[in-house]
Each structure stands twice: as C-alpha cells, then as structure tokens.
Design a protein around this motif. Structure first.
Motif, PDB file in Angstrom:
ATOM      1  N   PRO A   2       0.724  -0.762  -0.210  1.00  0.00           N
ATOM      2  CA  PRO A   2       0.036   0.086   0.283  1.00  0.00           C
ATOM      3  C   PRO A   2       0.919   1.078   0.089  1.00  0.00           C
ATOM      4  O   PRO A   2       1.802   0.992   0.395  1.00  0.00           O
ATOM      5  CB  PRO A   2      -0.892  -0.156   1.427  1.00  0.00           C
ATOM      6  N   LYS A   3       0.420   2.468  -0.424  1.00  0.00           N
ATOM      7  CA  LYS A   3       1.131   3.518  -1.045  1.00  0.00           C
ATOM      8  C   LYS A   3       0.688   4.375   1.000  1.00  0.00           C
ATOM      9  O   LYS A   3      -0.305   3.950   0.968  1.00  0.00           O
ATOM     10  CB  LYS A   3       0.930   4.615  -2.249  1.00  0.00           C
ATOM     11  N   HIS A   4       1.455   5.295   0.993  1.00  0.00           N
ATOM     12  CA  HIS A   4       1.172   6.052   2.491  1.00  0.00           C
ATOM     13  C   HIS A   4       0.657   7.484   1.552  1.00  0.00           C
ATOM     14  O   HIS A   4       0.915   8.188   0.442  1.00  0.00           O
ATOM     15  CB  HIS A   4       2.664   6.225   2.391  1.00  0.00           C
ATOM     16  N   ARG A   6       0.306  11.175   1.375  1.00  0.00           N
ATOM     17  CA  ARG A   6       1.661  12.298   1.358  1.00  0.00           C
ATOM     18  C   ARG A   6       0.846  13.547   0.528  1.00  0.00           C
ATOM     19  O   ARG A   6      -0.073  13.846  -0.089  1.00  0.00           O
ATOM     20  CB  ARG A   6       2.398  11.764   0.180  1.00  0.00           C
ATOM     21  N   SER A  22      -2.587  13.339  -1.518  1.00  0.00           N
ATOM     22  CA  SER A  22      -2.399  12.186  -2.062  1.00  0.00           C
ATOM     23  C   SER A  22      -3.361  11.350  -0.774  1.00  0.00           C
ATOM     24  O   SER A  22      -2.529  11.110   0.443  1.00  0.00           O
ATOM     25  CB  SER A  22      -1.683  11.813  -3.188  1.00  0.00           C
ATOM     26  N   ARG A  24      -3.663   6.908   0.516  1.00  0.00           N
ATOM     27  CA  ARG A  24      -2.864   5.931   0.230  1.00  0.00           C
ATOM     28  C   ARG A  24      -3.420   5.223  -0.953  1.00  0.00           C
ATOM     29  O   ARG A  24      -2.383   4.737  -1.222  1.00  0.00           O
ATOM     30  CB  ARG A  24      -3.869   5.014   0.996  1.00  0.00           C
ATOM     31  N   ASN A  25      -4.589   5.482  -2.093  1.00  0.00           N
ATOM     32  CA  ASN A  25      -4.841   4.932  -3.349  1.00  0.00           C
ATOM     33  C   ASN A  25      -4.037   5.701  -4.250  1.00  0.00           C
ATOM     34  O   ASN A  25      -3.685   5.552  -5.415  1.00  0.00           O
ATOM     35  CB  ASN A  25      -6.205   4.511  -3.226  1.00  0.00           C
ATOM     36  N   GLY A  26      -3.092   6.647  -3.818  1.00  0.00           N
ATOM     37  CA  GLY A  26      -2.294   7.841  -5.118  1.00  0.00           C
ATOM     38  C   GLY A  26      -3.359   9.369  -5.222  1.00  0.00           C
ATOM     39  O   GLY A  26      -2.856   9.694  -6.009  1.00  0.00           O
ATOM     40  N   ASP A 109       6.539  15.442   0.844  1.00  0.00           N
ATOM     41  CA  ASP A 109       8.192  14.537  -0.027  1.00  0.00           C
ATOM     42  C   ASP A 109       8.006  16.336  -1.155  1.00  0.00           C
ATOM     43  O   ASP A 109       6.745  16.233  -2.420  1.00  0.00           O
ATOM     44  CB  ASP A 109       7.226  13.582  -1.338  1.00  0.00           C
TER      45      ASP A 109
END
Length: 114
Positions: A2-4, A6, A22, A24-26, A109
């Motif tokens: 899974p993405k974090h 951000r 964004s 978790r799913n982007g 980021d």
C-alpha cells in the motif's frame, strides 16, 4: 504494497510551488493554491493539518455544471486547498472524510529537490 498518504510539493509552469494531498490509493484529494516560497508552501500544509479536523472549515459548493466540490479554509477564512469535482454530494463528502483521515498521517515529499 500500500502507498502512504502524502503531500507532494511541485513547481508549476509559472514557477509557483503547489502541494497535492494524495490518499493511500494515490488519488489527489486536495490541491493547494500557488506559493512563491517553500516556507509559505510548508505553512500551507501546516494549515491543512490544523484545519482538517474542523468540519466548519470545509466549504461545500456546486459548480455551474452541477458537480460538487469543496474548499478547505484556514482560520482566517483564506482558501488552503480545493478538491476535484464530484458528480454526487455523497462522493464529495467521502473526499472530505479522506482529507480528514489522510492529512494527519501524510508524509511530505518535496519533489522540487532532486
């Protein structure tokens, strides 16, 4: 994997800095206004963290085309960020819930730095 969630800081074609939050799913759930400096952009992210827990800071709107969107306001009522447009009010409310859930856990980021 899974993405974090951000906050991605980028420079736009006018040279201004902007952030996107964004989930978790982007998917981008909130986009900022333009900032002239990195410190101002970082203060905008801090304002999201401060404001996202207060439902009164989310202004809900309907665009001329009938789609729904929200803006997140700082304590001084200045716009911090704007959502995408949604075809249904329920989807917009899900977007607000996503900002509330993801912003406090999001990493930052700075994509302007190599």
């Amino acid at each position: 994997m899974p993405k974090h969630p951000r906050f991605a800081i980028r420079r736009d074609n006018r040279g201004e800095l902007r952030f996107n939050l964004s989930a978790r799913n982007g998917q981008v759930v909130l986009s900022s206004e333009g900032y002239r400096s990195l410190s101002s952009c970082e203060k905008g992210i801090a304002a999201v963290l401060e404001s996202c827990t207060d439902d009164s800071r989310f202004d809900r709107h309907t665009a001329k085309n009938g789609k729904h969107y929200f803006v997140l306001l700082a304590g001084n009522r200045q716009v911090i960020g704007t959502s995408q447009t949604y075809s249904a009010k329920a989807s917009m409310e899900n977007g607000i819930r996503s900002v509330r859930a993801n912003a406090p856990r999001a990493r930052v980021d700075d994509e302007c730095r190599g």
